[in-house]
Design a protein around this motif. Sequence first.
Motif, PDB file in Angstrom:
ATOM      1  N   ALA A   1       0.840  -1.144  -0.180  1.00 47.64           N
ATOM      2  CA  ALA A   1      -0.021   0.093  -0.052  1.00 47.64           C
ATOM      3  C   ALA A   1       0.696   1.211  -0.001  1.00 47.64           C
ATOM      4  O   ALA A   1       0.525   2.142  -0.681  1.00 47.64           O
ATOM      5  N   LEU A   2       1.875   1.288   0.755  1.00 40.59           N
ATOM      6  CA  LEU A   2       2.747   2.507   0.775  1.00 40.59           C
ATOM      7  C   LEU A   2       3.482   2.750  -0.509  1.00 40.59           C
ATOM      8  O   LEU A   2       3.728   3.596  -0.842  1.00 40.59           O
TER       9      LEU A   2
ATOM     10  N   GLU B   1       2.431   1.858  -3.471  1.00 41.56           N
ATOM     11  CA  GLU B   1       1.517   2.246  -4.296  1.00 41.56           C
ATOM     12  C   GLU B   1       1.249   3.602  -4.171  1.00 41.56           C
ATOM     13  O   GLU B   1       1.357   4.489  -5.138  1.00 41.56           O
ATOM     14  N   LYS B   2       1.417   4.326  -2.955  1.00 43.28           N
ATOM     15  CA  LYS B   2       1.292   5.662  -2.791  1.00 43.28           C
ATOM     16  C   LYS B   2       2.549   6.386  -3.261  1.00 43.28           C
ATOM     17  O   LYS B   2       2.442   7.646  -3.526  1.00 43.28           O
ATOM     18  N   MET B   3       3.505   5.859  -3.136  1.00 47.88           N
ATOM     19  CA  MET B   3       5.030   6.541  -3.326  1.00 47.88           C
ATOM     20  C   MET B   3       5.460   6.216  -4.957  1.00 47.88           C
ATOM     21  O   MET B   3       6.475   6.807  -5.389  1.00 47.88           O
ATOM     22  N   GLU B   4       4.518   5.340  -5.530  1.00 50.58           N
ATOM     23  CA  GLU B   4       5.118   4.999  -7.036  1.00 50.58           C
ATOM     24  C   GLU B   4       5.490   6.347  -7.813  1.00 50.58           C
ATOM     25  O   GLU B   4       6.695   6.205  -8.414  1.00 50.58           O
TER      26      GLU B   4
END
Length: 172
Positions: free
Chosen positions: A104-105, A107-110
């Motif tokens: 999840a992290l 994905e947010k930081m992609e």
Amino acid sequence: MKAFLVPLLYSALLSGASLAFGETAAGTASPAAAAPAEKIPSAESLINQAFSFAINIQQTLAGVQDKESADNAVKTLQDIQKDIRHFLQLQDKLNDAEKEKEDALMEKMEKRMEMLDNRCRQEGKRLFEARYYGSAALKDILENSDEFSDLAEPDEDGAPPGALRENEEAGQ
């Protein structure tokens, strides 16, 4: 899927896949078995480490301006390489809940990781075109290591090293 900085690292972050390296084969368990258990960092900590690696790689490559700095950068890249390998081992030990949190992290930081990847690739391209300032050691680590080889690839159009610079000088 677009390739990102240190593809092995990024791939491991996204998939949680186990990655084995020749130097860290599982058959060398004797001394490790006697060592005390290592504390497994949180998903957040691992994501922070991944960004730290990317930033360190970009800064190291950007600092290469001549043969001396190219040769000096190799030691830093070797240290980062060892840290990445250790990171991947730790990541393999995350429990399922932490792996989900890590996904999840990530994905947010992609977008942020993609930005760092682009910067590293630009530096790798610059060094490739400069022929690594004559440093055989820098060429070797950037072209032949699992961790960095995607950073030193020529353009997809197959332009030889220096072609971009020659075209710019000719005003094209």
